[in-house]
Design a protein around this motif. Structure first.
Motif, PDB file in Angstrom:
ATOM      1  N   ALA A  42     -23.060 -28.008  33.101  1.00  0.00           N
ATOM      2  CA  ALA A  42     -21.872 -28.746  32.642  1.00  0.00           C
ATOM      3  C   ALA A  42     -21.708 -30.048  33.427  1.00  0.00           C
ATOM      4  O   ALA A  42     -21.358 -31.095  32.866  1.00  0.00           O
ATOM      5  CB  ALA A  42     -20.633 -27.868  32.800  1.00  0.00           C
ATOM      6  N   ALA A  43     -21.973 -29.991  34.739  1.00  0.00           N
ATOM      7  CA  ALA A  43     -21.837 -31.179  35.593  1.00  0.00           C
ATOM      8  C   ALA A  43     -22.844 -32.252  35.195  1.00  0.00           C
ATOM      9  O   ALA A  43     -22.501 -33.447  35.098  1.00  0.00           O
ATOM     10  CB  ALA A  43     -22.035 -30.790  37.056  1.00  0.00           C
ATOM     11  N   ILE A  44     -24.084 -31.842  34.962  1.00  0.00           N
ATOM     12  CA  ILE A  44     -25.123 -32.813  34.585  1.00  0.00           C
ATOM     13  C   ILE A  44     -24.825 -33.427  33.228  1.00  0.00           C
ATOM     14  O   ILE A  44     -25.003 -34.647  33.030  1.00  0.00           O
ATOM     15  CB  ILE A  44     -26.511 -32.131  34.606  1.00  0.00           C
ATOM     16  N   GLN A  45     -24.332 -32.618  32.296  1.00  0.00           N
ATOM     17  CA  GLN A  45     -23.973 -33.147  30.973  1.00  0.00           C
ATOM     18  C   GLN A  45     -22.837 -34.158  31.089  1.00  0.00           C
ATOM     19  O   GLN A  45     -22.864 -35.217  30.458  1.00  0.00           O
ATOM     20  CB  GLN A  45     -23.557 -31.982  30.048  1.00  0.00           C
ATOM     21  N   HIS A  46     -21.846 -33.839  31.916  1.00  0.00           N
ATOM     22  CA  HIS A  46     -20.724 -34.760  32.146  1.00  0.00           C
ATOM     23  C   HIS A  46     -21.215 -36.064  32.778  1.00  0.00           C
ATOM     24  O   HIS A  46     -20.775 -37.157  32.394  1.00  0.00           O
ATOM     25  CB  HIS A  46     -19.695 -34.092  33.064  1.00  0.00           C
ATOM     26  N   ALA A  47     -22.144 -35.946  33.731  1.00  0.00           N
ATOM     27  CA  ALA A  47     -22.685 -37.133  34.407  1.00  0.00           C
ATOM     28  C   ALA A  47     -23.439 -38.029  33.427  1.00  0.00           C
ATOM     29  O   ALA A  47     -23.388 -39.266  33.535  1.00  0.00           O
ATOM     30  CB  ALA A  47     -23.601 -36.715  35.552  1.00  0.00           C
ATOM     31  N   LYS A  48     -24.130 -37.419  32.474  1.00  0.00           N
ATOM     32  CA  LYS A  48     -24.833 -38.206  31.450  1.00  0.00           C
ATOM     33  C   LYS A  48     -23.855 -38.996  30.599  1.00  0.00           C
ATOM     34  O   LYS A  48     -24.041 -40.190  30.337  1.00  0.00           O
ATOM     35  CB  LYS A  48     -25.658 -37.275  30.553  1.00  0.00           C
ATOM     36  N   ILE A  49     -22.794 -38.312  30.168  1.00  0.00           N
ATOM     37  CA  ILE A  49     -21.789 -38.956  29.306  1.00  0.00           C
ATOM     38  C   ILE A  49     -21.090 -40.096  30.042  1.00  0.00           C
ATOM     39  O   ILE A  49     -20.835 -41.163  29.475  1.00  0.00           O
ATOM     40  CB  ILE A  49     -20.754 -37.914  28.824  1.00  0.00           C
TER      41      ILE A  49
END
Length: 458
Positions: A174-181
């Motif tokens: 979830a953290a990595i996905q948020h960082a991408k966005i």
């Protein structure tokens, strides 16, 4: 770090000077002392054997050159082999990945892993201008999540929230996905600490590593555990592909065995040293600079880098302009210099990086020197702005008032004023022709008490 080793090696290397040639006989005693010094520094035995063997092979039979004494040849060989054992050159973080670059931090409980995440976040933000997000997947110790949030706020980077009832893998993804966005450059992933390398915890971190595919996997280990730090890192590396090591608590490690053992034992480079508790206390590991410091040669490059980062450039430029115009060096300027020195690790931190000063710090009462610097600042702070700008105004009654206000004696105030006069004279020399050379000749008398200089004791 390395205080004990530096002292032993300095004594050993003195004994080999004055020889016309480096032979097996006159090198043998020196090597025996070097070997004992390394073992006492808790350097791993295989590292000691390899190091001594290489130094002996290179040293025996080398003729003295016109410009170097045998002792200097031997010291040069020792330095080069120290560098070789520690990894030749600094290995920077590899962040060349499609953003965000994921850096996973792992380590045993109590090694300073969460603190190192905060330090590294600050380092990447300030030195490399990266946008950084930190996240904790340590669901076993809720305090770790709160600790990381506090550190993130302190250093001004984004914190991705997590809860102890979540699964580590879910949090990380979830953290990595948020960082991408949100277009973050780097994600620092703080994993759970472990008391030892146990199968269940290692399996968890292996699965986490396989899922998030970090570009860097850093093992955080306490330098004060000596050669055990290298052995622990090796055991960890056997089950997880490490890319480097962060050695923490090096400011409390007088031996240095871990720094000299990790690269040889694990095959992985030390990338950073934790050199204190504050969030700015993280330094890139440069084997050549560390080797110079071990041999008492100082570390001028690190000192320059530290000065560039921590010195107030505007104040420095203002003082330079003031001196150029012929205006005096007043007590406010003197106080600024004391504060700048404090920001760079105080007198001890400064002196250990200056060539030839390492031995001096070992023989000096550094605690007294640091206390004197604080006392000087307290005395100046007890003065009025007008008195700081014009010290000639300070008469008997003013001295008594300043002494009471700073918790010192009148004679302490007198000594400070005398020191300021000396500093003022030195600053005039700097601003004139050939100033730097004149200043260096006068530096010994300006060393604080306990440092071997002529400055009076407060």
């Amino acid at each position: 770090m390395f205080d004990n080793l530096t002292e032993r090696l300095s004594q050993t290397l003195k004994h080999i000077t004055g020889q016309a040639k480096l032979t097996e006989d006159n090198v043998k005693d020196a090597l025996r002392d070097v070997r004992m010094a390394l073992l006492e520094a808790d350097v791993a035995l295989p590292v000691v054997k390899e190091f001594i063997g290489k130094v002996k092979e290179r040293a025996i039979g080398q003729e003295v050159t016109r410009s170097l004494s045998p002792g200097q040849v031997f010291i040069k060989i020792v330095q080069q082999e120290l560098v070789s054992i520690m990894g030749d050159a600094n290995e920077a973080l590899n962040l060349s990945a499609q953003p965000p670059a994921v850096v996973m931090m792992a380590g045993l409980q109590g090694a300073g892993k969460t603190t190192s995440v905060g330090k590294l976040a600050r380092f990447l933000k300030e030195r490399h201008k990266k946008s950084v997000m930190v996240v904790s997947v340590d669901v076993y110790r809720p305090a770790a999540i709160k600790q990381l949030e506090t550190l993130a706020n302190e250093v001004g980077v984004n914190f991705f929230p997590s809860q102890s009832n979540q699964k580590p893998l879910d949090i990380a993804q979830a953290a990595i996905q948020h960082a991408k966005i949100q277009h973050y450059d780097v994600v620092l992933l703080d994993t759970a600490g472990r008391l030892h390398v146990d199968e269940a915890m290692m399996e968890e971190v292996k699965q986490l590593h396989a899922a998030v595919k970090p570009i860097e996997t850093l093992f955080v280990v306490d330098a004060m555990t000596g050669q055990d730090a290298a052995n622990t890192a090796k055991a960890f590396n056997d089950v997880l592909p490490l890319t480097g090591v962060i050695l923490t608590k090096t400011d409390g490690d007088a031996r240095g065995g871990a720094a000299l053992s990790v690269r040889y034992i694990t095959g992985k480079p030390i990338k950073f040293l934790g050199v204190g508790e504050k969030t700015e206390a993280l330094s890139p590991f440069h084997p050549d600079r560390v080797a110079s410091r071990i041999l008492g040669m100082g570390d001028v490059l690190s000192l320059i880098e530290e000065a560039e980062q921590k010195m107030d450039r505007s104040k420095a430029e203002k003082l330079a302009s003031k001196l150029k115009k012929g205006k005096g060096f007043d007590l406010e300027d003197f106080r600024d210099q004391l504060q700048q020195m404090s920001n760079m690790g105080g007198m001890a931190g400064l002196m250990t990086k200056l060539p030839g000063m390492g031995q001096l710090t070992q023989n000096a009462d550094m605690g007294a020197a640091e206390k004197n610097m604080k006392q000087m600042e307290a005395i100046i702070n007890s003065m009025t702005p007008k008195e700081r700008r014009n010290p000639d105004l300070i008469n008997g009654p003013r001295k008594r008032r300043i002494a009471v206000g700073s918790g010192t004696q009148v004679q302490d105030v007198n000594r400070l004023l005398k020191q300021h006069k000396q500093m003022q004279k030195m600053m005039k020399q700097i601003s004139g022709k050939g100033g730097l050379a004149k200043m260096m000749r006068g530096m010994k008398n300006m060393l604080p008490p306990g440092m071997g200089g002529g400055m009076p004791r407060l």
